[in-house]
Design a protein around this motif. Structure first.
Motif, mmCIF file in Angstrom:
data_model
loop_
_atom_site.group_PDB
_atom_site.id
_atom_site.type_symbol
_atom_site.label_atom_id
_atom_site.label_comp_id
_atom_site.label_asym_id
_atom_site.label_seq_id
_atom_site.Cartn_x
_atom_site.Cartn_y
_atom_site.Cartn_z
ATOM 1 N N ARG A 26 11.178 52.757 22.001
ATOM 2 C CA ARG A 26 10.026 52.457 22.864
ATOM 3 C C ARG A 26 10.348 51.254 23.766
ATOM 4 O O ARG A 26 10.034 51.259 24.953
ATOM 5 C CB ARG A 26 8.791 52.185 22.019
ATOM 6 C CG ARG A 26 7.493 52.261 22.777
ATOM 7 C CD ARG A 26 6.248 52.138 21.886
ATOM 8 N NE ARG A 26 6.351 52.775 20.597
ATOM 9 C CZ ARG A 26 6.414 52.107 19.415
ATOM 10 N NH1 ARG A 26 6.368 50.803 19.378
ATOM 11 N NH2 ARG A 26 6.511 52.771 18.289
ATOM 12 N N GLN A 27 10.982 50.251 23.205
ATOM 13 C CA GLN A 27 11.351 49.082 24.017
ATOM 14 C C GLN A 27 12.448 49.435 25.020
ATOM 15 O O GLN A 27 12.445 48.936 26.148
ATOM 16 C CB GLN A 27 11.819 47.940 23.120
ATOM 17 C CG GLN A 27 10.691 47.315 22.351
ATOM 18 C CD GLN A 27 11.149 46.122 21.534
ATOM 19 O OE1 GLN A 27 12.272 45.659 21.653
ATOM 20 N NE2 GLN A 27 10.258 45.625 20.697
ATOM 21 N N ARG B 62 12.966 52.415 26.391
ATOM 22 C CA ARG B 62 12.459 53.327 27.433
ATOM 23 C C ARG B 62 11.851 52.560 28.603
ATOM 24 O O ARG B 62 11.807 53.060 29.717
ATOM 25 C CB ARG B 62 11.447 54.299 26.857
ATOM 26 C CG ARG B 62 12.090 55.373 26.010
ATOM 27 C CD ARG B 62 11.277 56.638 25.954
ATOM 28 N NE ARG B 62 11.756 57.521 24.921
ATOM 29 C CZ ARG B 62 12.784 58.337 25.041
ATOM 30 N NH1 ARG B 62 13.462 58.360 26.151
ATOM 31 N NH2 ARG B 62 13.153 59.113 24.042
ATOM 32 N N GLU C 173 11.889 54.389 16.313
ATOM 33 C CA GLU C 173 11.016 54.678 17.447
ATOM 34 C C GLU C 173 10.556 53.390 18.134
ATOM 35 O O GLU C 173 10.414 53.362 19.352
ATOM 36 C CB GLU C 173 9.807 55.507 17.001
ATOM 37 C CG GLU C 173 8.946 55.991 18.133
ATOM 38 C CD GLU C 173 9.695 56.771 19.203
ATOM 39 O OE1 GLU C 173 9.402 56.566 20.408
ATOM 40 O OE2 GLU C 173 10.587 57.581 18.866
ATOM 41 N N ALA C 174 10.366 52.324 17.367
ATOM 42 C CA ALA C 174 9.982 51.041 17.967
ATOM 43 C C ALA C 174 11.104 50.515 18.863
ATOM 44 O O ALA C 174 10.843 49.973 19.942
ATOM 45 C CB ALA C 174 9.650 50.028 16.877
ATOM 46 N N ASN D 239 14.477 55.029 31.073
ATOM 47 C CA ASN D 239 13.606 56.097 30.588
ATOM 48 C C ASN D 239 14.370 57.342 30.131
ATOM 49 O O ASN D 239 14.016 57.953 29.143
ATOM 50 C CB ASN D 239 12.587 56.464 31.665
ATOM 51 C CG ASN D 239 11.460 57.305 31.112
ATOM 52 O OD1 ASN D 239 11.148 57.226 29.934
ATOM 53 N ND2 ASN D 239 10.863 58.098 31.956
#
Length: 183
Positions: A64-65, A67, A60-61, A71
Motif C-alpha cells: 500500500r505504501q 503503490r 499488504e501494508a 502504482n
C-alpha cells in the motif's frame, strides 16, 4: 549559430536530466520500501502475527505504501526464521578436504534437521517466540522514463529491502540442538 548549438546540446542535456530523475526516483522508492519493510518487520515480531493471514496483512501494508510511489508494481516477499543470529549463514561443516566448500561425505551440523547440508538453514515462515526472522520484500516497477528501452536497458526496475529482527518472547521456544551428520 545559437540554434545549432542548442540542437546539439539539448538532446544530451535532456538525456542526462532524465537519467538523474530516474536515479532520484529509484532512491526515493528504495527509501520508502526500506522504511515500510522495517515497520512491517517490527509489527511481525509481536505475538499473533505468525499466521498466514497476519503476514499477508503486513505484506499488504508495505505494498500500500509502495503503490503511492509506483502504482504498476509487482512484488514478492519471503520470511525465514532461525533459532539465533549465528544461524543466518551456511551450516558449519568439517572441511576434511581443506577446499573451503562442503563435499558429500563430510560431517556437518544439521541446524534445521532436514538431513542435508544447506547454504541457508532457515525455515520458511515467521517462526515463534525468540526466533530471528529475516523478512525480505522485492518490488519491480516501470521506470519513470521508458526511453531506456531504446538504449538497451530494461524498462523496469527491481528494488529489494530486508530486515532481521528477533520475535518477542511471547511463549516458550523449543530448543533444537543440531545433530552432527556425516554424508
Amino acid at each position: 549559430m545559437t540554434i545549432v548549438e542548442f540542437a546539439l546540446v539539448a538532446p544530451v542535456m535532456l538525456l542526462l536530466l532524465m537519467g538523474l530523475f530516474d536515479l532520484c526516483y529509484r532512491a526515493y522508492a528504495q527509501s520508502i520500501l526500506t522504511g515500510a519493510v522495517q515497520a512491517a518487520g517490527r509489527r511481525g515480531t509481536l505475538e499473533g502475527n505468525s499466521s498466514t493471514t497476519a503476514t499477508a496483512a503486513l505484506d499488504e501494508a508495505v505494498i500500500r505504501q509502495m503503490r503511492a510511489v509506483a502504482n504498476n508494481l509487482t512484488w514478492s516477499s519471503s520470511r525465514k526464521f532461525y533459532r539465533s543470529y549465528s544461524n543466518i549463514s551456511a551450516e558449519p561443516f568439517d572441511d576434511a578436504n581443506h577446499n573451503n566448500q562442503y563435499d558429500p561425505g563430510e560431517c556437518y551440523s544439521d541446524i534445521n534437521n532436514n538431513n542435508r547440508w544447506d547454504t541457508d538453514p532457515g525455515n520458511s515462515g515467521q517462526g515463534g517466540a525468540n526466533d530471528i526472522t529475516v523478512y525480505t520484500m522485492t518490488v519491480t516497477y516501470p521506470r519513470l522514463f521508458p526511453l531506456t528501452g531504446f538504449m538497451g536497458l530494461p524498462t523496469t526496475q527491481e528494488i529489494s529491502a530486508s530486515t532481521r529482527l528477533k520475535n518477542q518472547p511471547y511463549g516458550s521456544q523449543a530448543a533444537d540442538a543440531p545433530e552432527t551428520r556425516c554424508g
